[in-house]
Design a protein around this motif. Structure first.
Motif, PDB file in Angstrom:
ATOM      1  N   ARG A   2      19.902  39.019 -16.218  1.00  0.00           N
ATOM      2  CA  ARG A   2      20.842  39.367 -15.029  1.00  0.00           C
ATOM      3  C   ARG A   2      21.323  40.652 -15.430  1.00  0.00           C
ATOM      4  NH1 ARG A   2      22.410  33.479 -14.754  1.00  0.00           N
ATOM      5  NH2 ARG A   2      21.960  32.950 -12.675  1.00  0.00           N
ATOM      6  N   ASN A   4      22.595  43.111 -13.826  1.00  0.00           N
ATOM      7  CA  ASN A   4      23.794  43.771 -13.206  1.00  0.00           C
ATOM      8  C   ASN A   4      24.894  43.264 -14.103  1.00  0.00           C
ATOM      9  OD1 ASN A   4      22.389  45.126 -11.300  1.00  0.00           O
ATOM     10  ND2 ASN A   4      22.806  43.627  -9.639  1.00  0.00           N
ATOM     11  N   GLY A  36      19.964  34.499 -17.475  1.00  0.00           N
ATOM     12  CA  GLY A  36      19.277  33.985 -16.321  1.00  0.00           C
ATOM     13  C   GLY A  36      18.860  32.559 -16.578  1.00  0.00           C
ATOM     14  N   TRP A  45      32.149  32.532 -12.554  1.00  0.00           N
ATOM     15  CA  TRP A  45      31.570  33.758 -11.679  1.00  0.00           C
ATOM     16  C   TRP A  45      32.877  34.333 -11.030  1.00  0.00           C
ATOM     17  CZ3 TRP A  45      27.347  35.839 -12.553  1.00  0.00           C
ATOM     18  CH2 TRP A  45      26.387  35.322 -13.307  1.00  0.00           C
ATOM     19  N   ARG A  57      28.071  38.133  -6.262  1.00  0.00           N
ATOM     20  CA  ARG A  57      26.728  38.135  -5.872  1.00  0.00           C
ATOM     21  C   ARG A  57      26.117  39.153  -6.392  1.00  0.00           C
ATOM     22  NH1 ARG A  57      29.337  37.675  -0.189  1.00  0.00           N
ATOM     23  NH2 ARG A  57      29.286  35.449   0.266  1.00  0.00           N
ATOM     24  N   ALA A  58      26.382  40.365  -6.734  1.00  0.00           N
ATOM     25  CA  ALA A  58      25.402  41.228  -7.439  1.00  0.00           C
ATOM     26  C   ALA A  58      25.426  40.751  -8.901  1.00  0.00           C
ATOM     27  CB  ALA A  58      26.474  42.610  -7.448  1.00  0.00           C
ATOM     28  N   ARG A  60      25.236  37.818 -10.132  1.00  0.00           N
ATOM     29  CA  ARG A  60      24.234  36.439 -10.390  1.00  0.00           C
ATOM     30  C   ARG A  60      22.842  36.950  -9.934  1.00  0.00           C
ATOM     31  NH1 ARG A  60      28.169  33.504  -7.052  1.00  0.00           N
ATOM     32  NH2 ARG A  60      26.879  34.346  -5.304  1.00  0.00           N
ATOM     33  N   GLU A  61      22.672  38.262  -9.661  1.00  0.00           N
ATOM     34  CA  GLU A  61      21.201  38.465  -9.198  1.00  0.00           C
ATOM     35  C   GLU A  61      20.235  38.504 -10.490  1.00  0.00           C
ATOM     36  OE1 GLU A  61      19.436  42.639  -7.739  1.00  0.00           O
ATOM     37  OE2 GLU A  61      20.904  41.942  -6.301  1.00  0.00           O
ATOM     38  N   ILE A  62      19.151  38.060 -10.549  1.00  0.00           N
ATOM     39  CA  ILE A  62      18.252  38.003 -11.468  1.00  0.00           C
ATOM     40  C   ILE A  62      17.151  38.920 -11.327  1.00  0.00           C
ATOM     41  CG2 ILE A  62      16.476  36.634 -12.567  1.00  0.00           C
ATOM     42  CD1 ILE A  62      18.093  34.384 -12.010  1.00  0.00           C
ATOM     43  N   SER A  63      17.009  39.720 -12.548  1.00  0.00           N
ATOM     44  CA  SER A  63      16.131  40.707 -12.313  1.00  0.00           C
ATOM     45  C   SER A  63      14.770  40.638 -11.982  1.00  0.00           C
ATOM     46  CB  SER A  63      16.007  41.592 -13.647  1.00  0.00           C
ATOM     47  OG  SER A  63      15.372  40.974 -14.705  1.00  0.00           O
ATOM     48  N   HIS A  66      12.390  38.974 -14.650  1.00  0.00           N
ATOM     49  CA  HIS A  66      12.634  37.542 -14.775  1.00  0.00           C
ATOM     50  C   HIS A  66      11.346  36.764 -14.815  1.00  0.00           C
ATOM     51  CE1 HIS A  66      14.345  33.575 -15.362  1.00  0.00           C
ATOM     52  NE2 HIS A  66      15.547  34.202 -16.059  1.00  0.00           N
ATOM     53  N   LYS A  69      10.813  35.318 -11.223  1.00  0.00           N
ATOM     54  CA  LYS A  69      10.451  36.282 -10.239  1.00  0.00           C
ATOM     55  C   LYS A  69       9.033  36.640 -10.129  1.00  0.00           C
ATOM     56  CE  LYS A  69      14.560  37.147  -8.367  1.00  0.00           C
ATOM     57  NZ  LYS A  69      15.170  37.601  -7.117  1.00  0.00           N
TER      58      LYS A  69
END
Length: 82
Positions: A2, A4, A36, A45, A57-58, A60-63, A66, A69
């Protein structure tokens, strides 16, 4: 990872250990959230959002790099246990 979340933590001038202490969780649990590997509890959170000033929300975003993905998401499911 993550990205962010990591960047927000670093901008706050905190190490992973300091963040874990502030959240009252173990260092390894925090590492897994930032990496992640773990979802993390909703209250964690909320606290992360308060500490960093970044919408959860930003955070928690997974790159995109990862494993879940890149390949079949079912092949690399994340352990969502709390």
């Amino acid at each position: 990872m993550r990205k962010n979340l990591k960047e927000a933590r670093q901008k706050a001038g905190m190490t992973q250990q300091q963040m874990a202490d502030r959240l009252n969780i173990s260092h390894s649990y925090y590492q897994k959230i930032e990496g992640g590997e773990r979802l993390g509890a909703i209250d964690v959170w909320g606290a992360l959002e308060d500490i960093t000033g970044v919408d959860q929300r930003a955070l928690r975003e997974i790159s995109a790099t990862h494993p879940c993905k890149k390949d079949n998401p079912k092949k690399h499911q994340i352990n969502h246990q709390f």
